[in-house]
Design an enzyme around this catalytic site. Structure first.
Site, mmCIF file in Angstrom:
data_model
loop_
_atom_site.group_PDB
_atom_site.id
_atom_site.type_symbol
_atom_site.label_atom_id
_atom_site.label_comp_id
_atom_site.label_asym_id
_atom_site.label_seq_id
_atom_site.Cartn_x
_atom_site.Cartn_y
_atom_site.Cartn_z
ATOM 1 N N LYS A 51 -69.797 3.825 40.135
ATOM 2 C CA LYS A 51 -69.153 4.240 41.384
ATOM 3 C C LYS A 51 -67.671 4.354 41.062
ATOM 4 C CE LYS A 51 -68.097 3.040 46.066
ATOM 5 N NZ LYS A 51 -67.473 1.906 46.742
ATOM 6 N N GLY A 105 -62.445 -1.635 54.791
ATOM 7 C CA GLY A 105 -62.160 -2.869 55.511
ATOM 8 C C GLY A 105 -61.689 -2.670 56.937
ATOM 9 N N ALA A 111 -67.238 3.125 53.298
ATOM 10 C CA ALA A 111 -65.982 2.573 53.815
ATOM 11 C C ALA A 111 -65.764 2.852 55.300
ATOM 12 C CB ALA A 111 -64.760 3.076 53.044
ATOM 13 N N GLY A 112 -65.327 1.820 55.968
ATOM 14 C CA GLY A 112 -64.967 1.921 57.377
ATOM 15 C C GLY A 112 -66.111 1.649 58.334
ATOM 16 N N ASN A 149 -69.945 -3.060 53.181
ATOM 17 C CA ASN A 149 -69.569 -4.305 52.516
ATOM 18 C C ASN A 149 -68.912 -5.267 53.503
ATOM 19 O OD1 ASN A 149 -68.692 -6.368 50.867
ATOM 20 N ND2 ASN A 149 -67.656 -5.091 49.407
ATOM 21 N N THR A 150 -67.645 -4.955 53.887
ATOM 22 C CA THR A 150 -66.865 -5.918 54.679
ATOM 23 C C THR A 150 -67.624 -6.428 55.908
ATOM 24 O OG1 THR A 150 -64.907 -4.687 54.002
ATOM 25 C CG2 THR A 150 -64.624 -6.298 55.758
#
Lengths: 387, 263
Positions: free
Chosen positions: B105, B166, B192-193, B214-215
């Site tokens: 990645k 994040g 992301a986001g 993830n976050t």
């Protein structure tokens, strides 16, 4: 434009006054928007009026920190190379007139100490030294870094300010992080505290992060030394410095430390008017987080264990542990218990407040529901990584 | 109930995955939380930042890979921390030498604050790595032209962001994502986001092939339960997309024919 051009134009005294005069409604408004977006709002968060909102500020700080850094604390260890110094800093144990034993650790001992720290878990090292061209020359530091890189993938430096070219050779050797604390952003106070030596040059020190950035450091660290002057003034100036670096040094991670004065050799007496209490420090950390959500905030062992335990969740992202501030000092640590076996540590810069062993601090971090992260950088990111 | 829903498998490169949820491994409070969340998510693909892994031999203080069963997951090394193509390529090669799959990645973000990806360096690194036989999954801003260029180079997916890493702000780039999805020749993974399960479902309903989270999982009070919530949302959104949502049907169909009068 360098920050040394900006600082004199900032209305710092007015912002300090504004902070004192902040109304509760202003604090509520800033907290409602969840962020401080400028120095005025930052000053509001530092205000006496914000003190009753400390818990709310702490919660907001925790939430923002978790978003960008997760439930993790990055661990690092300082390693003091030398306490030789040509400066007079009236508050510092290394000050040139202080009658302390002067030590510059030989290379093989530096390597041994680094291996010892690596066995305790550390993969990030901060090399610290006094300012002395004879003992702490640029070539010596670059040699040390090259020697240590296979043991420690992440190396930072905290030395006397250097020119860009000198920094370039240190970056080429593999250093990732540059730290230079301004000590005081108040020029008159600074002049009084640094009567002799190259450190007298306020602006040369102030421009250090920018020179470091030009040389290629991936992380630049700034901070005041609280206790030398009005803490709100210093915090606001540090914040302004941070905002400037974010714009002008966009490829570097900004890292902030908020150290408070500790007792040191030389008998410097703090001015009680400038004392920063624990609650003030917590308020400042939360305010910095609300202004600079992505900035790393580092906390050293100069703070006491109870406070450090509490700060794990409040916005701090980097912590040192089991630190020794005397060159060569780790050599006489008992490796298992991580206690100093030598009785006197006359060559130390200041006396630390949290002497717990690295693994004890790591356990404490885990108990708080956070992961201590030892390795967060790889040697392959440095141009010399193939070595 | 969610078990009764089935979606088409996701194909990336030469691999097939039953789950369309990819999971990131940073920011967890411990390795155990991370392991439990990955298991609960039922993902087949987890990404690990190489900077946190031990690449030069076993290291008990950099043991993130030890928490991941490589028979169960394809471990997708990521180059987070790399600031340019050269660094990304170097660390990817090191990962391969350390025995990780030749998948990467590609994350190149010179801006350490918003971690926004550098399009120029990403394209450069992708060219090198694809040429060397890597399966390359580049993290990009939601830029349709860049996505097309990366597909021309031979990337296995494109991974446009919904909003900065994040930030939990969801699909702020929705308009651009739609173009990327419309033009895509490879799977589109929204990365992301994505801060809530509804963001994940929305991405799938838009037609994204997968999402990476993830976050939002890592910092949840119960990461494993949150991982399940995201898994369910991904399945729900994808199922709806495969069935065809009224709002996103390309062709209009009037209930009474409009041209019947022509006889």
């Amino acid at each position: 434009m360098r920050f040394s051009d900006v600082l004199p134009t900032l209305p710092l005294d007015a912002l300090v006054q504004q902070s004192h005069d902040t109304s509760e409604q202003t604090v509520q408004r800033v907290l409602a928007q969840g962020r401080a977006t400028n120095l005025t709002e930052f000053a509001a968060l530092l205000s006496p009026a914000a003190q009753p909102y400390l818990e709310q500020m702490a919660a907001a700080s925790m939430q923002l920190t978790q978003k960008y850094f997760g439930k993790t604390i990055r661990m690092f260890a300082p390693l003091y190379l030398s306490n030789e110094c040509i400066n007079i800093c009236t508050y510092c144990g290394f000050s040139r007139n202080n009658p302390i034993p002067r030590i510059t650790t030989p290379m093989d001992q530096v390597v041994d100490e680094t291996r010892k720290l690596a066995r305790k878990g550390f993969r990030a090292l901060l090399l610290v030294a006094g300012e002395h061209p004879k003992y702490v020359s640029n070539g010596y530091v670059a040699d040390v870094i090259r020697e240590l890189l296979p043991i420690m993938p992440n190396i930072g430096i905290e030395l006397g300010p250097l020119e860009t070219d000198a920094y370039r050779s240190i970056v080429d050797a593999g250093a990732e992080n540059l730290i230079c604390y301004q000590e005081s952003y108040h020029p008159e106070t600074y002049a009084g505290l640094h009567p002799a030596g190259p450190k007298k040059k306020f602006n040369f020190r102030l421009e250090t992060p920018e020179r470091g950035y030009d040389a290629g450091f991936r992380r630049v660290g700034i901070g005041p030394l609280f206790g030398l002057y009005n803490w709100r003034y210093e915090a606001i100036a540090t914040a302004a410095h941070g905002l400037h670096l974010l714009r002008h040094c966009w490829k570097s991670q900004l890292s902030i430390a908020l150290p408070r004065m500790r007792p040191a050799a030389g008998g410097w007496t703090p001015n009680p008017e400038f004392h920063m209490y624990d609650r003030d420090l917590v308020q400042a950390i939360a305010a910095f987080r609300l202004l600079l959500p992505h900035a790393a905030i580092s906390m050293s062992t100069r703070e006491h264990p109870t406070l450090r335990n509490g700060l794990v969740r409040l916005g701090v992202t980097h912590m040192s542990a089991g630190s020794c501030t005397e060159p060569g000092g780790y050599s006489s640590y008992d490796e298992e218990a991580w206690v100093q076996t030598k009785t006197a540590q006359e060559g130390e810069q200041f006396h630390i407040s949290d002497s717990r062993a690295p693994h004890v601090v790591a356990d404490m971090i885990r108990q708080q529901g956070y992961e201590p992260v030892w390795k967060d950088h790889d040697i392959s990111f440095t141009p010399t990584g193939s070595r | 109930m969610i078990d009764a829903l089935t979606t088409q498998p996701l194909r990336i490169g030469d691999r097939e995955f039953s789950s369309r949820l990819l999971v990131g491994t940073g920011k967890f409070a411990s390795g155990d939380f991370m392991r439990e969340a990955c298991a609960a998510s039922e993902t087949g693909l987890v990404t690990v930042a190489l900077k946190r892994a031990a690449l030069q031999g076993p290291d008990e203080f950099a043991d993130i890979l030890d928490y991941l069963d490589q028979d169960r997951y394809l471990v997708l090394p990521n180059t987070a921390g790399a600031m340019n193509a050269e660094e990304a390529v170097r660390i990817a090669r090191l990962a391969e030498a350390a025995g990780l799959p030749k998948w990467v990645k590609l994350e190149i973000h010179p801006d350490p604050n918003y971690l926004l990806p550098d399009p120029i360096e990403t394209l450069k690194a992708a060219e090198v790595l694809v040429e060397e036989g890597w399966t390359v999954l580049p993290y990009i801003n939601a830029d349709p032209v860049l996505a097309a260029r990366l597909q021309d180079v031979g990337c296995a997916t494109v991974m446009p962001l919904g909003s900065p890493i994040g930030s939990n702000r969801g699909l702020e780039t929705a308009a651009q994502l739609k173009i990327i999805i419309e033009q895509a020749r490879v799977p589109v993974v929204v990365d992301a986001g994505i801060g809530t399960p509804s963001h994940a479902a929305a991405a799938m309903e838009l037609g994204a092939d997968a999402v990476l989270v993830n976050t939002a999982i890592a910092v949840a009070s119960n990461p494993a339960q949150m991982a399940r919530a995201f898994a369910a949302a991904v399945i729900a959104g994808r199922t709806a997309y495969e069935l065809g949502l009224p709002g996103i049907q390309e062709k209009a169909a009037a209930t009474s024919p409009l041209t019947a009068f022509l006889g």
